[in-house]
Design a protein around this motif. Structure first.
Motif, PDB file in Angstrom:
ATOM      1  N   THR A  69       0.961  -0.928   0.116  1.00  0.00           N
ATOM      2  CA  THR A  69      -0.397   0.567  -0.144  1.00  0.00           C
ATOM      3  C   THR A  69       0.792   0.818  -0.294  1.00  0.00           C
ATOM      4  O   THR A  69       2.404   1.010   0.292  1.00  0.00           O
ATOM      5  CB  THR A  69      -0.919  -0.114   1.482  1.00  0.00           C
ATOM      6  OG1 THR A  69      -0.025   0.274   2.126  1.00  0.00           O
ATOM      7  CG2 THR A  69      -2.041  -1.499   1.431  1.00  0.00           C
ATOM      8  N   ASP A  70       0.608   2.721  -0.117  1.00  0.00           N
ATOM      9  CA  ASP A  70       0.563   3.550  -0.323  1.00  0.00           C
ATOM     10  C   ASP A  70       2.257   3.833  -1.180  1.00  0.00           C
ATOM     11  O   ASP A  70       3.656   3.677  -0.373  1.00  0.00           O
ATOM     12  CB  ASP A  70       1.139   3.897   1.136  1.00  0.00           C
ATOM     13  CG  ASP A  70      -0.079   4.240   2.280  1.00  0.00           C
ATOM     14  OD1 ASP A  70      -0.733   4.486   2.222  1.00  0.00           O
ATOM     15  OD2 ASP A  70      -0.163   3.320   3.711  1.00  0.00           O
ATOM     16  N   PRO A  71       2.036   3.670  -1.961  1.00  0.00           N
ATOM     17  CA  PRO A  71       3.599   3.959  -2.984  1.00  0.00           C
ATOM     18  C   PRO A  71       3.983   5.747  -2.661  1.00  0.00           C
ATOM     19  O   PRO A  71       3.822   6.492  -2.511  1.00  0.00           O
ATOM     20  CB  PRO A  71       2.965   3.913  -4.265  1.00  0.00           C
ATOM     21  CG  PRO A  71       1.097   3.934  -4.810  1.00  0.00           C
ATOM     22  CD  PRO A  71       1.632   3.771  -2.864  1.00  0.00           C
ATOM     23  N   TYR A  72       5.301   5.169  -2.987  1.00  0.00           N
ATOM     24  CA  TYR A  72       6.933   6.446  -2.763  1.00  0.00           C
ATOM     25  C   TYR A  72       7.329   6.780  -3.055  1.00  0.00           C
ATOM     26  O   TYR A  72       7.898   5.318  -3.769  1.00  0.00           O
ATOM     27  CB  TYR A  72       6.762   6.449  -0.966  1.00  0.00           C
ATOM     28  CG  TYR A  72       7.554   4.790  -0.173  1.00  0.00           C
ATOM     29  CD1 TYR A  72       9.210   5.158  -0.468  1.00  0.00           C
ATOM     30  CD2 TYR A  72       7.207   4.643  -0.018  1.00  0.00           C
ATOM     31  CE1 TYR A  72       9.871   4.689  -0.909  1.00  0.00           C
ATOM     32  CE2 TYR A  72       7.776   3.233   0.128  1.00  0.00           C
ATOM     33  CZ  TYR A  72       9.644   3.027   0.076  1.00  0.00           C
ATOM     34  OH  TYR A  72       9.767   1.915   0.441  1.00  0.00           O
ATOM     35  N   GLU A  73       8.276   7.435  -3.203  1.00  0.00           N
ATOM     36  CA  GLU A  73       9.081   7.630  -4.253  1.00  0.00           C
ATOM     37  C   GLU A  73      10.341   8.682  -3.027  1.00  0.00           C
ATOM     38  O   GLU A  73       9.820   9.616  -2.221  1.00  0.00           O
ATOM     39  CB  GLU A  73       8.786   8.766  -5.431  1.00  0.00           C
ATOM     40  CG  GLU A  73      10.482   8.970  -6.574  1.00  0.00           C
ATOM     41  CD  GLU A  73      10.122   9.632  -7.566  1.00  0.00           C
ATOM     42  OE1 GLU A  73      10.499  11.030  -8.132  1.00  0.00           O
ATOM     43  OE2 GLU A  73       9.168   9.495  -8.616  1.00  0.00           O
ATOM     44  N   GLU A  74      11.543   8.255  -3.582  1.00  0.00           N
ATOM     45  CA  GLU A  74      12.140   8.372  -2.152  1.00  0.00           C
ATOM     46  C   GLU A  74      13.963   8.745  -3.238  1.00  0.00           C
ATOM     47  O   GLU A  74      14.143   8.090  -4.267  1.00  0.00           O
ATOM     48  CB  GLU A  74      12.662   8.257  -1.244  1.00  0.00           C
ATOM     49  CG  GLU A  74      13.328   6.490  -1.059  1.00  0.00           C
ATOM     50  CD  GLU A  74      13.505   5.625   0.286  1.00  0.00           C
ATOM     51  OE1 GLU A  74      12.682   5.944   0.890  1.00  0.00           O
ATOM     52  OE2 GLU A  74      14.348   4.833   0.390  1.00  0.00           O
ATOM     53  N   THR A  75      14.454  10.099  -2.405  1.00  0.00           N
ATOM     54  CA  THR A  75      15.513  10.175  -2.971  1.00  0.00           C
ATOM     55  C   THR A  75      17.234   9.042  -1.982  1.00  0.00           C
ATOM     56  O   THR A  75      17.017   9.815  -0.393  1.00  0.00           O
ATOM     57  CB  THR A  75      16.564  10.904  -3.887  1.00  0.00           C
ATOM     58  OG1 THR A  75      15.884  12.725  -2.896  1.00  0.00           O
ATOM     59  CG2 THR A  75      15.530  11.125  -4.865  1.00  0.00           C
ATOM     60  N   ARG A  76      17.769   9.222  -2.301  1.00  0.00           N
ATOM     61  CA  ARG A  76      19.016   8.791  -1.123  1.00  0.00           C
ATOM     62  C   ARG A  76      20.912   9.163  -1.774  1.00  0.00           C
ATOM     63  O   ARG A  76      20.937   9.040  -2.956  1.00  0.00           O
ATOM     64  CB  ARG A  76      19.059   7.158  -0.977  1.00  0.00           C
ATOM     65  CG  ARG A  76      17.570   6.346  -0.735  1.00  0.00           C
ATOM     66  CD  ARG A  76      17.557   5.087  -0.461  1.00  0.00           C
ATOM     67  NE  ARG A  76      17.161   4.089   0.137  1.00  0.00           N
ATOM     68  CZ  ARG A  76      16.146   2.964   0.029  1.00  0.00           C
ATOM     69  NH1 ARG A  76      18.025   2.314  -0.200  1.00  0.00           N
ATOM     70  NH2 ARG A  76      15.412   2.899   0.050  1.00  0.00           N
TER      71      ARG A  76
END
Length: 313
Positions: A291-298
């Protein structure tokens, strides 16, 4: 005969290229010459044979239609500056930048720790506020001591590694040093002799992402070899106007269907970090669901060698 003269003579005896395709052929040719010259230097092939292969491949690709963008030098409106939309060329430039910028990191002793500081920003894809973390980690150089690492603000205390423990990607420096720094050998290691297929290439791209996402420290030559290995994978693509956790605009390189992308500085091609697409796993009606798709940068912002957990440079 110079290489671009060869392109014009090839066009005379074959199809007539449009200006766009001609520009693409020139750009592809220059990139192919750079790549094949490197490969030829490793294999010992004569330069004429190397460039012949580069020429044939570049002109054929241009005739099929290679995407390019033409920009102009702001100081000279009459002089075009050709920029190819080739992910492979960007990866090779990133490899050159990585190879040239080894930094002041000393050769570590086995009893020391690698200190890393990583910035992470996660944005829900369905709307909501962006969350950020600054994580610090202290990883035992040889794995014989306990390590301490943070992930999304949570501290994890890892016991010493055992001799029989298999870990991928490895965090122990001596194991990382055993990985090939020759791009062809590194690519062959990732492919493990599997037959050519998009799935093999997708798996290879994903494994290199895992290798570089940290917290771990790359021995000299390994990161640049990884970028050059990726440059030889078909179907790698460019994602324009990527923004990392610090707000820096860059160029992303990804593979279709893989939720990772490498981010590079637009001007220097320095490696900025990773963009990751993911989901939150929750128990819904007694079953785990995404659930709750996200996009992140590291972004790995600080690397140092220290003598103990809790010590900062």
């Amino acid at each position: 005969m110079d290489d671009l003269t060869g392109l014009r003579e090839w066009e005379t005896g074959n199809v007539q290229l449009t200006p766009r395709a001609r520009a693409a052929a020139q750009a592809r040719l220059l990139g192919a010459i750079d790549h094949e010259t490197r490969r030829g230097a490793r294999s010992g092939l004569p330069r004429r044979l190397v460039l012949r292969g580069a020429f044939v491949g570049a002109t054929a690709a241009a005739a099929a239609g290679v995407t390019v963008a033409v920009t102009r030098d702001p100081d000279d409106a009459a002089a075009p500056n050709l920029t190819t939309l080739s992910a492979a060329q960007i990866l090779r430039k990133a490899a050159d930048t990585s190879r040239a910028d080894r930094g002041p990191l000393p050769v570590p002793r086995d009893d020391q720790y690698f200190y890393t500081r990583t910035y992470t920003a996660r944005t829900p894809r369905n709307g909501g506020r962006t969350r950020t973390w600054t994580d610090e980690s202290w990883m035992s150089v040889d794995g014989s001591k306990p390590s301490s690492r943070q992930e999304y603000g949570k501290v994890h205390h890892d016991p010493p590694l055992t001799d029989h423990e298999v870990q991928w990607p490895p965090t122990v420096y001596t194991k990382l040093k055993k990985l090939p720094t020759d791009p062809d050998e590194l690519l062959a290691m990732f492919r493990r002799g599997r037959p050519d297929s998009p799935q093999r290439d997708a798996d290879t791209f994903g494994e290199v992402c895992l290798l570089l996402q940290g917290p771990r420290v790359m021995p000299p030559g390994l990161q640049s070899a990884a970028f050059e290995a990726l440059a030889d994978i078909p179907r790698v693509r460019i994602d324009r106007d990527e923004v990392d956790v610090l707000g820096r605009h860059g160029i992303g390189v990804s593979y279709p269907g893989i939720g990772f992308a490498f981010l590079f500085d637009r001007e220097t091609y320095a490696y900025l970090g990773l963009r990751v697409e993911g989901f939150t796993n929750k128990v819904v009606n007694g079953r785990w669901q995404r659930t709750d798709p996200y996009e992140e940068t590291r972004s790995l912002q600080r690397i140092a060698v220290v003598d103990g957990i809790g010590q900062r440079p």
